[in-house]
Write an enzyme that holds these catalytic residues in place. Structure first.
Site, PDB file in Angstrom:
ATOM      1  N   GLU A 142       0.826  -1.198   0.000  1.00  0.00           N
ATOM      2  CA  GLU A 142       0.000   0.000   0.000  1.00  0.00           C
ATOM      3  C   GLU A 142       0.864   1.254   0.000  1.00  0.00           C
ATOM      4  O   GLU A 142       2.021   1.223   0.426  1.00  0.00           O
ATOM      5  CB  GLU A 142      -0.910   0.002   1.236  1.00  0.00           C
ATOM      6  CG  GLU A 142      -1.929  -1.125   1.195  1.00  0.00           C
ATOM      7  CD  GLU A 142      -2.899  -1.107   2.370  1.00  0.00           C
ATOM      8  OE1 GLU A 142      -4.045  -1.539   2.158  1.00  0.00           O
ATOM      9  OE2 GLU A 142      -2.542  -0.666   3.468  1.00  0.00           O
ATOM     10  N   CYS A 181       3.801   8.582   0.349  1.00  0.00           N
ATOM     11  CA  CYS A 181       4.404   7.663   1.317  1.00  0.00           C
ATOM     12  C   CYS A 181       4.604   6.324   0.607  1.00  0.00           C
ATOM     13  O   CYS A 181       3.644   5.749   0.095  1.00  0.00           O
ATOM     14  CB  CYS A 181       3.454   7.519   2.510  1.00  0.00           C
ATOM     15  SG  CYS A 181       3.985   6.300   3.719  1.00  0.00           S
ATOM     16  N   CYS A 220       6.968  -6.617   6.999  1.00  0.00           N
ATOM     17  CA  CYS A 220       8.064  -6.091   7.808  1.00  0.00           C
ATOM     18  C   CYS A 220       8.350  -7.096   8.911  1.00  0.00           C
ATOM     19  O   CYS A 220       7.449  -7.758   9.393  1.00  0.00           O
ATOM     20  CB  CYS A 220       7.637  -4.747   8.416  1.00  0.00           C
ATOM     21  SG  CYS A 220       8.925  -3.954   9.408  1.00  0.00           S
ATOM     22  N   CYS A 250       7.009  -4.277  15.640  1.00  0.00           N
ATOM     23  CA  CYS A 250       6.516  -3.238  16.557  1.00  0.00           C
ATOM     24  C   CYS A 250       5.045  -3.513  16.903  1.00  0.00           C
ATOM     25  O   CYS A 250       4.229  -3.784  16.020  1.00  0.00           O
ATOM     26  CB  CYS A 250       6.654  -1.850  15.932  1.00  0.00           C
ATOM     27  SG  CYS A 250       8.361  -1.425  15.559  1.00  0.00           S
ATOM     28  N   CYS A 284       2.017  -1.480  15.154  1.00  0.00           N
ATOM     29  CA  CYS A 284       2.004  -1.277  13.703  1.00  0.00           C
ATOM     30  C   CYS A 284       1.385  -2.448  12.950  1.00  0.00           C
ATOM     31  O   CYS A 284       1.679  -3.610  13.242  1.00  0.00           O
ATOM     32  CB  CYS A 284       3.442  -1.051  13.227  1.00  0.00           C
ATOM     33  SG  CYS A 284       3.551  -0.668  11.479  1.00  0.00           S
ATOM     34  N   CYS A 293      -0.382   6.588   9.499  1.00  0.00           N
ATOM     35  CA  CYS A 293       0.844   5.915   9.958  1.00  0.00           C
ATOM     36  C   CYS A 293       0.508   4.642  10.711  1.00  0.00           C
ATOM     37  O   CYS A 293      -0.329   4.645  11.610  1.00  0.00           O
ATOM     38  CB  CYS A 293       1.622   6.809  10.909  1.00  0.00           C
ATOM     39  SG  CYS A 293       2.206   8.306  10.177  1.00  0.00           S
TER      40      CYS A 293
HETATM   41  N1  SAH Z   1      10.011   0.930   9.666  1.00  0.00           N
HETATM   42  C1  SAH Z   1      10.206   2.340   9.640  1.00  0.00           C
HETATM   43  C2  SAH Z   1       9.246   2.997   8.686  1.00  0.00           C
HETATM   44  C3  SAH Z   1       7.825   3.032   9.170  1.00  0.00           C
HETATM   45  S1  SAH Z   1       7.396   4.683   9.193  1.00  0.00           S
HETATM   46  C4  SAH Z   1      10.151   2.894  11.032  1.00  0.00           C
HETATM   47  O1  SAH Z   1       9.920   2.123  11.951  1.00  0.00           O
HETATM   48  O2  SAH Z   1      10.413   4.064  11.240  1.00  0.00           O
HETATM   49  C5  SAH Z   1       5.955   4.715   9.971  1.00  0.00           C
HETATM   50  C6  SAH Z   1       5.965   5.567  11.223  1.00  0.00           C
HETATM   51  O3  SAH Z   1       4.695   5.392  11.841  1.00  0.00           O
HETATM   52  C7  SAH Z   1       7.001   5.108  12.232  1.00  0.00           C
HETATM   53  O4  SAH Z   1       7.467   6.163  13.000  1.00  0.00           O
HETATM   54  C8  SAH Z   1       6.169   4.175  13.077  1.00  0.00           C
HETATM   55  O5  SAH Z   1       6.749   3.924  14.320  1.00  0.00           O
HETATM   56  C9  SAH Z   1       4.871   4.913  13.150  1.00  0.00           C
HETATM   57  N2  SAH Z   1       3.724   4.080  13.490  1.00  0.00           N
HETATM   58  C10 SAH Z   1       3.614   2.750  13.328  1.00  0.00           C
HETATM   59  N3  SAH Z   1       2.420   2.336  13.744  1.00  0.00           N
HETATM   60  C11 SAH Z   1       1.767   3.435  14.151  1.00  0.00           C
HETATM   61  C12 SAH Z   1       0.455   3.655  14.665  1.00  0.00           C
HETATM   62  N4  SAH Z   1      -0.381   2.638  14.822  1.00  0.00           N
HETATM   63  N5  SAH Z   1       0.102   4.907  14.957  1.00  0.00           N
HETATM   64  C13 SAH Z   1       0.949   5.949  14.767  1.00  0.00           C
HETATM   65  N6  SAH Z   1       2.180   5.802  14.263  1.00  0.00           N
HETATM   66  C14 SAH Z   1       2.584   4.555  13.976  1.00  0.00           C
END
Ligand code: SAH
Length: 350
Positions: A89, A102, A109, A113, A116, A335
Site C-alpha cells: 500500500e 508515502c 516487515c 513493533c 504497527c 501511519c
Molecule cells: N520501519 C520504519 C518505517 C515506518 S514509518 C520505522 O519504523 O520508522 C511509519 C511511522 O509510523 C514510524 O514512526 C512508526 O513507528 C509509526 N507508526 C507505526 N504504527 C503506528 C500507529 N499505529 N500509529 C501511529 N504511528 C505509527
C-alpha cells in the site's frame, strides 16, 4: 519473475542499449519514457526493441489495483500489485507546500513493533529499487504529473517495511529518484524513517544523500521501548543518539524523532520531561503523533488533551516539536495502518 528495468540508472540503461546494438538516443527515449511512468509496451521505440526488452523485463512492475479516497482530507490510499502478485500500500497527500507520497520498501516487515499493522504478517520479501521507484512514477502519472511538472514533490519512506532492513535496494532507489534527468525529487524533500538500525544509520551517513533522517523513538528508556519495539533489545537508545549525532556531523542535517503517543504507555508528563532531558541540546525535531489504533492490537491512543500537554512540556523545555494531525485514517491510510500483503500465487489479482 522477470527483471525490473526501473532498477537501472540512466547510465546502466545506456550500457544495456549499447549491448543490444542499438543507437544511443534509444537509451534516452527509454529512460524518459520510464520516468513518465510508461509501461515497456508504451515506450516510443521500435517494436522489435520493445519486444526484446519484454523478454527480460517486467512490462509493469507496479500496478495500481485500487484507490481509496479519504472523505475527511482527500488523502488517497493506493493498493499496488507487484509482478509476482504481492501487494503493498501507499499514500498520497496534498499539502499547501507540495504533495507527499508515502512509499513502501518491503512487502510486510519483520521488526515486530506492537503498534504497527505492517508487521502483522512478518516480512514477505524486499522490494527492488525499481519497484520502490515505480510506486512514485505510477502515482505521479495517475495524479497528472509529468517529469518536469511533478504531481509528487515530496517523499516519505514510511510505508510498509523497514528501509534499512533493505539497505542496498533503498540506497539504489534514492540515487535513481534524485538523479539529474529523471523525476529528480530532491533529497531535502525526502524523509526516510527507521526504527533505529544503528549500523545502517552510520553507513548511510556516508552515502552522500542528505535527506531527512527520521527515527522512530516512541520511548525514553530502553526497557519501555522494548515493550513495544523488539528492536530495542538489539540497539540501545544511547547508540541510536550517537548514530544520529554522527549523521549530523557527516551531513550537517538535523534529524527528526517520531514519537507515537500511546495511552498508559509513554504519554504522561513525566515521559515528556524525560524525553526533553534525553534530547536537550541536540540538533533535532520531535514529531508527535497520537497512535492510530490498529484493530488486531490492544494499544489505545493518548487523549488529544494529553497530546497537547506533551507538546507544551517539550516546547517549554526548549525542544523543537510539533503534534502532527493524522491524515487518511478513515481509509486506514494513516501511519502504522498500512497492511502486509496478500499473495496470489498464480499472479492473478482477483
Ligand atoms: N520501519 C520504519 C518505517 C515506518 S514509518 C520505522 O519504523 O520508522 C511509519 C511511522 O509510523 C514510524 O514512526 C512508526 O513507528 C509509526 N507508526 C507505526 N504504527 C503506528 C500507529 N499505529 N500509529 C501511529 N504511528 C505509527
Amino acid at each position: 519473475m522477470k527483471k525490473i528495468l526501473q532498477d537501472l540508472s540512466k547510465e546502466e540503461i545506456a550500457a544495456l542499449v549499447a549491448s543490444l546494438g542499438e543507437r544511443t538516443f534509444r537509451a534516452d527515449q527509454i529512460f524518459l519514457g520510464l520516468m513518465q511512468g510508461k509501461k515497456i509496451s508504451e515506450l516510443p521505440i521500435p517494436s522489435a526493441l520493445r519486444a526484446s526488452l519484454l523478454e527480460t523485463y517486467e512490462e509493469e512492475p507496479v500496478k495500481i489495483v485500487e484507490t481509496l479516497v479519504s472523505r475527511e482530507d482527500g488523502t488517497k490510499k493506493f493498493l499496488f500489485a507487484l509482478a509476482d502478485g504481492n501487494l503493498v500500500e501507499g499514500v498520497f497527500m496534498r499539502n499547501n507546500y507540495g504533495n507527499t507520497q508515502c512509499v513502501s520498501t518491503q512487502v510486510g516487515c519483520r521488526m515486530g513493533c506492537k503498534f504497527c499493522a505492517s508487521t502483522l504478517g512478518g516480512r514477505v520479501r524486499d522490494m527492488t529499487a525499481g519497484e520502490i521507484l515505480s510506486q512514485v512514477l505510477t502515482v505521479n502519472r495517475a495524479e497528472g504529473g509529468t517529469v518536469k511538472d511533478r504531481a509528487v514533490t515530496n517523499l516519505v519512506l514510511m510505508g510498509s517495511g523497514e528501509p534499512f532492513d533493505n539497505y542496498e535496494n533503498v540506497v539504489r532507489f534514492l540515487h535513481n529518484v534524485t538523479a539529474e534527468g529523471g523525476i529528480r525529487i530532491g533529497a531535502r524533500n525526502i524523509s526516510l524513517s527507521t526504527c533505529g538500525l544503528v549500523p545502517e544509520m552510520r553507513r548511510f551517513a556516508s552515502e552522500g544523500i542528505g535527506l531527512n533522517l527520521t527515527v522512530s523513538l516512541h520511548a525514553t528508556c530502553d526497557e519501555e521501548r522494548a515493550r513495544t519495539m523488539p528492536i530495542a533489545n538489539k540497539y540501545k537508545i544511547s547508540d541510536i543518539l550517537d548514530a544520529c549525532a554522527y549523521y549530523f556531523e557527516k551531513t550537517g542535517r538535523r534529524y527528526i524523532f517520531e514519537y507515537t503517543l500511546i495511552s498508559g504507555e509513554n504519554a504522561d508528563e513525566a515521559h515528556a520531561l524525560a524525553l526533553a532531558k534525553l534530547l536537550k541540546g541536540r540538533p533535532c525535531h520531535v514529531n508527535l503523533i497520537r497512535l492510530n489504533e490498529v484493530k488486531e492490537r490492544s494499544l489505545k491512543a493518548a487523549a488529544e488533551r494529553d497530546a497537547r500537554r506533551f507538546l507544551e512540556v517539550l516546547t517549554q523545555q526548549g525542544i523543537s516539536a510539533t503534534l502532527r494531525r493524522s491524515m487518511g485514517s478513515d481509509i486506514a491510510g494513516a501511519c502504522g495502518q498500512l497492511r502486509f500483503s496478500r499473495i496470489f500465487p498464480d499472479g492473478k489479482i482477483p
